[in-house]
Design an enzyme around this catalytic site. Sequence first.
Site, PDB file in Angstrom:
ATOM      1  N   ASP A  27      24.407 -14.841   2.430  1.00 41.85           N
ATOM      2  CA  ASP A  27      25.863 -14.703   2.542  1.00 41.85           C
ATOM      3  C   ASP A  27      26.438 -16.060   2.165  1.00 41.85           C
ATOM      4  OD1 ASP A  27      28.578 -14.425   3.509  1.00 41.85           O
ATOM      5  OD2 ASP A  27      27.849 -12.729   4.712  1.00 41.85           O
ATOM      6  N   ASP A  28      27.548 -16.043   1.399  1.00 40.68           N
ATOM      7  CA  ASP A  28      28.092 -17.345   0.998  1.00 40.68           C
ATOM      8  C   ASP A  28      28.908 -17.998   2.114  1.00 40.68           C
ATOM      9  OD1 ASP A  28      29.778 -15.112   0.432  1.00 40.68           O
ATOM     10  OD2 ASP A  28      31.172 -16.451  -0.596  1.00 40.68           O
ATOM     11  N   ASP A  32      24.798 -10.021   1.240  1.00 39.17           N
ATOM     12  CA  ASP A  32      26.235  -9.851   1.107  1.00 39.17           C
ATOM     13  C   ASP A  32      26.509  -9.351  -0.314  1.00 39.17           C
ATOM     14  OD1 ASP A  32      28.922  -9.933   1.515  1.00 39.17           O
ATOM     15  OD2 ASP A  32      29.100 -12.098   1.191  1.00 39.17           O
ATOM     16  N   ASP A  88     -37.749  16.043  -7.802  1.00 43.05           N
ATOM     17  CA  ASP A  88     -37.603  14.929  -8.741  1.00 43.05           C
ATOM     18  C   ASP A  88     -37.812  15.442 -10.171  1.00 43.05           C
ATOM     19  OD1 ASP A  88     -37.497  11.784  -8.631  1.00 43.05           O
ATOM     20  OD2 ASP A  88     -38.929  12.329 -10.216  1.00 43.05           O
ATOM     21  N   ASN A  93     -33.174   9.389 -20.719  1.00 35.41           N
ATOM     22  CA  ASN A  93     -32.184   8.318 -20.783  1.00 35.41           C
ATOM     23  C   ASN A  93     -32.492   7.338 -21.900  1.00 35.41           C
ATOM     24  OD1 ASN A  93     -30.249   8.904 -18.864  1.00 35.41           O
ATOM     25  ND2 ASN A  93     -31.421   7.998 -17.189  1.00 35.41           N
ATOM     26  N   ASP A 129     -26.851  12.062 -18.074  1.00 33.17           N
ATOM     27  CA  ASP A 129     -25.881  12.503 -17.063  1.00 33.17           C
ATOM     28  C   ASP A 129     -25.586  13.981 -17.196  1.00 33.17           C
ATOM     29  OD1 ASP A 129     -25.782   9.966 -16.098  1.00 33.17           O
ATOM     30  OD2 ASP A 129     -23.743   9.516 -16.767  1.00 33.17           O
ATOM     31  N   GLU A 185     -32.483  10.598 -10.410  1.00 30.04           N
ATOM     32  CA  GLU A 185     -32.795  11.965 -10.810  1.00 30.04           C
ATOM     33  C   GLU A 185     -33.521  12.703  -9.687  1.00 30.04           C
ATOM     34  OE1 GLU A 185     -33.903   9.216 -12.067  1.00 30.04           O
ATOM     35  OE2 GLU A 185     -36.041   9.271 -12.541  1.00 30.04           O
TER      36      GLU A 185
END
Lengths: 461, 461
Positions: free
Chosen positions: B9-10, B53, B326, B334, B343, B369
């Site tokens: 606020d001024d 303000d 497994d 891979n 994947d 796996e």
Amino acid sequence: MAGQILIADDLSLNRTVLRGKLTSACYRTLTANGGVSALKLVHEHRPDLVLLDYHMPDMDGLAVCQALRADRSTRDIPVILFSANADHAHRLNALAAGADDFMAKPLDEAYLLGRIRSLLRNVARRDEWRNHPNTALQAGLAESAEPFAMRPDMALVTGRAEAREGWLSSMAAIWPDARWHDITVPAALGLDDPRKSPDVFVITPDAMDRAGLHVIAELRSRAATRHAEICLILPPAARADGAMALDLGAADILPLPLDRAETRLRLEKIISRKRCADAQRRALENQLGLAAFDPLTGLHNRSHALAEFSRAVAQKNAEFALLLIDLDRFKDINDQHGHNTGDEVLRQVAQRMRQDLRHGDILCRYGGEEFLLAMPDADMSVARLVAERLCARVGDHPYILRDGLAKLRVTASVGISVHDAPGRALTTDILKRLIGASDMALRAAKHAGRNRVVSAQSAVA
Amino acid sequence: MAGQILIADDLSLNRTVLRGKLTSACYRTLTANGGVSALKLVHEHRPDLVLLDYHMPDMDGLAVCQALRADRSTRDIPVILFSANADHAHRLNALAAGADDFMAKPLDEAYLLGRIRSLLRNVARRDEWRNHPNTALQAGLAESAEPFAMRPDMALVTGRAEAREGWLSSMAAIWPDARWHDITVPAALGLDDPRKSPDVFVITPDAMDRAGLHVIAELRSRAATRHAEICLILPPAARADGAMALDLGAADILPLPLDRAETRLRLEKIISRKRCADAQRRALENQLGLAAFDPLTGLHNRSHALAEFSRAVAQKNAEFALLLIDLDRFKDINDQHGHNTGDEVLRQVAQRMRQDLRHGDILCRYGGEEFLLAMPDADMSVARLVAERLCARVGDHPYILRDGLAKLRVTASVGISVHDAPGRALTTDILKRLIGASDMALRAAKHAGRNRVVSAQSAVA
């Protein structure tokens, strides 16, 4: 369905009156004319809350409450007992049997409804995550925390300095094992760290006179105290304030004059609930951690690491590199030595690799025996240096396993790729190409005889 | 540190008065005598809330608010603008600039403090998980939800049937794109499913006259409506009620007479916040799901599956079996075809295996796996049957990969163990021995030439 309340009273008129009050407050009701049928209805309908008359000829409210508490499937249903006789013994027996509150007849309607809302709100909050398919979380939520393993930390909020000692000594006499200290309202609101917050704020009437009910809302709105429980010491005449206090989030009202045993039971109940809520927050935190970290190696997991990599890259204006690190012939270790040994090798490898990271590098378990190292600020020469160092660190010394009974040598192959357009964001596409390039380099390393570093032939643009 | 508020606020006197009010409400304050220094102080001190303000000579409050909203690092700080001039334009400009509220000078202290508490409470709730090391969660939290992608569902809570149409047409004129419908208090409290809850309940004065402020607490306490936002239409004279309503959990107060543009802005702000809160709950849910499921195959992950296995075993009084499955020579896939192909094989294998489960069987990706199948109710002959079926299902047909460009044959080896002391709980020790026995059987299957089932020689007791 939410909002169903069971009313058990042997007098038909009482049931009708109470039913009317609850119906106009928009609850669905069930009624039972005795303790036996009350128990039966609870098991059939699982109401959200149970109101029990203390005295019923076939089975009194106390016995019903004890039976509900003894059964795993009903022990968490909120119970309020009421009786025309509100003497010490009645109040105490009700609370000791596990009731959430005891109220005198005729029932104060505003307070009763405030208490019902408060209990239902607790249940809703407690059950917030109960239907999530994460069963490990469910197990964590269901685990009943040992409420008094940690000494309860109780802050008595006082208004006048001269009243302080009196309150402190009364409360210490009520629960000597708890840690009691006094605090002013400004000091309570000035707390700046949740770890410094007490478990419970007990607000005395003289503090209330000055600060008003808003002090509850204030404590609830501040980060340091929002998880603390709050209860108010109130004269019986201030029941209307009590209802509003419950709506604002207070856990309970301690009526004046303070009855030692009753106050103790009410405080213990608050602490149980606090410990439970804390345990639930911890269960959530743990599960969120599991979502982010690989439990075996303690490294970031894949999705977490890639999210962090993107974030880190966005804050730099530099080239970045991605390494795939794969343990050589790891399958043989699992096959020949079993998975426990294989797991132990993975743990030790992760530990070794962690030593060579630069600040800001993100290492994760990419899956199985493959690791990914994301370097948000590295060109090919830096990445190569780090990769050679990792390779040596993994392979140079044998791994001591099974308490020294086994010694294994393990090596790793590494593929590197870099992105050479500094300042560009890490899009899914760039990430995919980086992973692809590193993967191809990794396979070249395998074909060239393993235990070595190969860089992608050209940078990913 | 929590509870620091910046006052800009001024006029020195105004700053002093406001500072006094906030200090006695136990907030720490910072003051700025103009807009420029206010912005600077925000960046230096990161206050929890900013009071501006509207008219300041160097840079007005509006511009400060806009600057704060435009900057990622400050856009979430709550801002309240105030001015002696509270005409339409001022109110509207303030809200359009992103202020959380506009208030007329002289400030109503009770309402100001209620509003501050409400805003701080929102911040605390929003930031609840912000320091968790799970960065994927952080990313989810930070993601700004597209607030109006879904048509807002607004329920107007009315008291008198004859007032209904008037309210509905006013609100529809204010925000035609929203879906408006009316609801009575009993119907609102009778909702029994969160999916049927509207985004916002807008409570009209005539509903309030009948139901009182407690209706807010009621909506908050019921499972179906506790995540809905609530706002109240109130005459300006009822400001005290307004402050209490905010403390009870209302999101905002819409002052009468309803100004179209202002009301619209306030409602939009509530919807933004609601969408944000919903998005955060979803981010949490997703992360909790990630903690429980393997993202690649969609199967349970290890810790989750074992927790569920324990739970399931506790409910049966029968033998239970554990299979380790497994994939054979998976490493070669891979290495030769890349990880993306690997994947894809894992995904398809998981899909095939899922078809052969009995109800209650728990299949998880154990790592790499390797899969684990927990059977809470099976003896050796049943387990063996299931295992043989799985083995055939995995190995009998080739896998079609890369859009038909590749065809691969994959086989699996399986090790089985059973626990033969029905009715005993699944302790960590028994679990460990079961896994060990299955692992040993699995290795025997590998040595015997793969693509087969081997049972442990004796049951685990």
